[in-house]
Each structure stands twice: as structure tokens, then as C-alpha cells.
Design an enzyme around this catalytic site. Sequence first.
Site, PDB file in Angstrom:
ATOM      1  N   LYS A 160       0.854  -1.202   0.000  1.00 54.29           N
ATOM      2  CA  LYS A 160       0.000   0.000   0.000  1.00 54.29           C
ATOM      3  C   LYS A 160       0.882   1.243   0.000  1.00 54.29           C
ATOM      4  O   LYS A 160       1.905   1.275   0.705  1.00 54.29           O
ATOM      5  CB  LYS A 160      -0.902  -0.041   1.244  1.00 54.29           C
ATOM      6  CG  LYS A 160      -1.940   1.070   1.340  1.00 54.29           C
ATOM      7  CD  LYS A 160      -2.815   0.872   2.584  1.00 54.29           C
ATOM      8  CE  LYS A 160      -3.904   1.911   2.732  1.00 54.29           C
ATOM      9  NZ  LYS A 160      -4.746   1.684   3.929  1.00 54.29           N
ATOM     10  N   SER A 167      -9.688   1.706   3.106  1.00 55.38           N
ATOM     11  CA  SER A 167      -8.823   2.463   2.226  1.00 55.38           C
ATOM     12  C   SER A 167      -7.783   1.629   1.471  1.00 55.38           C
ATOM     13  O   SER A 167      -7.202   2.119   0.510  1.00 55.38           O
ATOM     14  CB  SER A 167      -8.085   3.527   3.034  1.00 55.38           C
ATOM     15  OG  SER A 167      -7.230   2.936   3.988  1.00 55.38           O
ATOM     16  N   SER A 201      -9.680  -0.639   7.387  1.00 54.11           N
ATOM     17  CA  SER A 201      -9.140  -0.400   6.042  1.00 54.11           C
ATOM     18  C   SER A 201      -8.442  -1.585   5.389  1.00 54.11           C
ATOM     19  O   SER A 201      -8.135  -1.530   4.209  1.00 54.11           O
ATOM     20  CB  SER A 201      -8.172   0.782   6.064  1.00 54.11           C
ATOM     21  OG  SER A 201      -8.888   1.987   6.006  1.00 54.11           O
TER      22      SER A 201
END
Lengths: 473, 96
Positions: free
Chosen positions: A73, A148, A172
Site C-alpha cells: 500500500k 482504504s 481499512s
Amino acid sequence: MSSELPRTLEQYRHAVRAHELSAEEYLDETRQLIERGDPQVKAFLHLRLDAARSDAQAADPSSPLAGAPIAVKDNIMMAGERCTCGSRILEHYVAPYSATVVQSLLAAGAVVPGKTNLDEFAMGSSTENSAFFPTHNPADLSRVPGGSSGGSTAAVAAGFALGAIGSDTGGSVRQPAAFCGVVGFKPTYGLVSRYGLVAFGSSLDCIGPIARSVRDAALMMNVMAAHDPKDATSVRRSPVDFEAALQPTLAGKRVGIIRELQGLDVQPEIAAAMETTRKAAVKSGASLVDVSLPHILSALPVYYIIAPAECSANLGRFDGVRYGLHEDGRDMTETYSKTRNAGFGTEVKRRILIGAFVLSAGYYDAYYKKASSVRQLITDELDAALQSADVLLTPTTPTTAFRLGAVTDPLEMYKADVFTIPANLAGVPAISFPAGKDAAGLPIGLQLMGPRWSDADILSCANVLFTALGGES
Amino acid sequence: MIIDKETLEHVASLARLEITPDEDGSLLGDLERILGYVAQLGSVDTSAIVSKRPAMTELRPDEPGEGLTREAGLGGAPAMRDGFIVVRNVMGGEDE
């Protein structure tokens, strides 16, 4: 090379060790999938496929991850690579060092194909808040992947990586895992180092693995969980072999069902998946227990005070002076505000403003202090419930993946996190695992939560349920 | 009303954020609704809650070790001179 590509990290590792497949061959296959599929899915913000291929060539087949592609990420730093956090303010920022977790994964033989998309600074539940572009759900390109960590979960679901890492502040990792039909694990707070993760809510943030099976998540945890002197909240524990701890049944386990969540409005297919999974748990040897958490529904408002408060402090560092975007103003103060105004998107500004408001003189006691007390109350209730149950079973999300652009009201978007937030407030481990599909063919995820440091047990219980429901063992 | 335009502007100045006129109305509306939603915590009885102090974190020994080189540390700065980051004058008066 065998005609059938391995679907999981475990199968991949087996094939590489048996010399049926090499890391370079697998990376070349992955590259084709990415080049064909990512223009539609848009999971990655930046790719490093040539570098990854050299890394794969050099990877030791006997290492724990044996050259497997693991996506990262883009709020977790990898030295020499950009780390944008999905924000204009860090659009050109290059990480000068690697996060401890990235170092551990690389040392264990992982190869990073690229950095994945996210809601700006991990604030969002759909990856639509990325300053660059939204990611699409591989199961249905008209739907969001969740957020997210939507880029990471989409990459794993689409076959662009065998695993990925994400950050989980309020769900997330777990919520997008549920939306994309993959496994997402949020470890106990303090088990995995946060060094090199760009901070959002420091008392809530955890880095966790995203994988195609629970066993793969356990394999990744074996590499990721370690005490780190560079993270003061990292806890020294004796090492656990999460894979070896996987048990074949739920014999003797008490699976708790939370009374207060029963009345919530949940998509009917998700309620049906809960019922199927309850039955599977009993068939696997578990007993079901009813537990009460009288204040669990206050978790959402608590979170939307605590997380913005912490983010308003953490994001204070982005001022256009030491790194990142710089917009010149008449003086220092105007330089700060012009830079921040140009660099931050609407949701980030909203949360910084809420945070600054709840921490400001005159409002602190009514908002921040109150939320901290209710957080303690929820934590105490969760700890008590986890005395009478070994794990708690809930849906991960109230609905399956929604369409891009369908949720525009920020408050409605926040409500997607109702089941995942309590684990962050209390610092306990929680996992989302796939549990079937809805009528439209969209993945459904269910969640298990357990006591602090029961990570191995949570993974084991989730593995039993996941395989009982037809998942890869 | 929980938050008015004046309070929003004050909070924005504390957070070093500019609110542009086109954001003004929608931000105020969003913040009002979000703060109205979280204000429901006011009805939770927390009089018996004993806030637990977080467990003491273990600090590593204060020993010099390898860190970032000066070059790497300064690599992302927008403006540099003689190995230092250039900033606007913070004490008032003209910039050099």
C-alpha cells in the site's frame, strides 16, 4: 512450468521449492495479468516490474516467501520508491528508507511489483478519495473495491500479487478484503511494527496482511510479526508460528454472537451467510454463545472523534518545508496554509477540521475526552465478552461492494465501518474472510474478533470456517 | 447549531488550512452533520469509567546508531542551501 498457475502463496511456494516453477516465470505471468488487467482495475499507483523481475531472479527458493510478488500500500515506505499516500501533497515524494515490515518481507524473499492505490492518507472506505484515480473492484468493475486499502485487496483478488500489505485504522484492511473476496487480517495493536507507515491515527493504525487464503495470511504474519525497537508501541513477545498453529477443527471453541448487532440493517444475503457460518462453526465442533456489548454501537461516533483528532495532529507535519509539495506564500504561515490547501483533498481537510475542532479549547471535554471515556467503556465490555467467548463472529460490512459514485454523503460512507471499528478502538485482532457471494455475484466477508494476542487462534478459527465454506485450505 | 462560519474559520486557521469560498458552504454543512452525529456520545454515562493509562512503552537504549545520511534526509526538501533547508523568515521582517 505446470500449466496451472498456483492460486495461493502456499501453492506457489510448494511449486517453486519443487522446481516446477521459478520466481521469474511466475513474475512474468503476473506481469501479463497486470498489463492486461490493471488499466481497468487501477490497483497500482506505481509499478516496478523490471526491478521486481531482477529481485525475483535473485530470490532464494528456500526463503519463506521464495520470490512471491507481494504488493505494498502506498502509505508504507519502500526505500527509493515513491510514497504518495494517494495525496497531491506527497505526489513526488520518494521514501528515503523502508518500513520495518517491508524490510522483513524483502528479507524473507518477497518481491514488490508495485505500490497500491488508497484513499488519501487512508481516509475512506472506497478508494474513491485517492487524489489520482479510483480503483475498481475486480469482481465487478462498476463497483468500488472498498477502502482504504482498496488497491491492495483489488491487486490480490485480480491475481496481480499473491499477497499484499495494507494499513487498518478503522477497518481499512478488512472492509476492502470483504468487498474484493480476499482475506484481510488486522493483528493485535503492537504485534506488527508501524515504523515506516505514514501515521493517520497512531493509537488505532495497524499494518496487516491481505491474502487469498487464511493460511497465506498466517504465512505472511510469520514474516511480519516481530518486536521492533524503532516503534515504541511494538511489543516484545515470544515468536509464534502462525501457520503451525492452524488447527483442523473448532473443538472446544466458543463463538460469540453479539446481541446488540442483531437488529442492524444488513443486506439479506450477508445475514444468510452469517447463518450458514454459524452452522458451519457448530459442525466444526464450536458452541455458540450469546454475548452483550451494550455500547458497541457507540464505537462509530467514538472513532469519528478519536481518528480525526489524531489525524489532525499527525498531518501537521505536511507543511511544505521539509518534503512534499510547496506553495509559496507571503510569509511562513501563509506558505503552510497555501501548501496544505493545494495538497489535501476534501475528505482529508474535513477530518483535519473535525480533529482541530474536537481538540480546541472549549470543545475538548465534550468531544475528545468524552470519546476517550466511551472508548474505554467499549474496550472493557469487549474484554468482558471475550471472557465468555473465544471469538466473536460478525459480518465485516453491512452491504457488499457499492457502485462507484453511489455513496456521496460522508456520514453514510462512515457507516460502512460499523462492524470493523470496535477492534481498532480496543486494539484486538480481527480478520475478514470470504463467506460466499450475494445474488449479484459480489463477495461477502465475515469477521472474527478475539482477545489481544490471540492472533494465532483467530487465524486458526478463521481458517476452519473459510475452508468449511469452500475456501482454499 | 454546533459550528458556525466564524468557528470554522478559527479552526481552519488553527489547522493551517485555507477554506476557499466554494468549499465554505458544503464543508460547514458536512461538519455540522458529522459533529451532530458524534454528539450522541453526550448521552452515554461515563461517570464510572476509570481511564486506564496506556501500558508503558519500552524505549530503546539511547545509543548512537546508523541513521539517514544528511543527503537522504534533505533529499525531499523543496529548497536547500549549503546543506540546510531554506525556510521563510519566521521571526518577522524581510526574507534574505
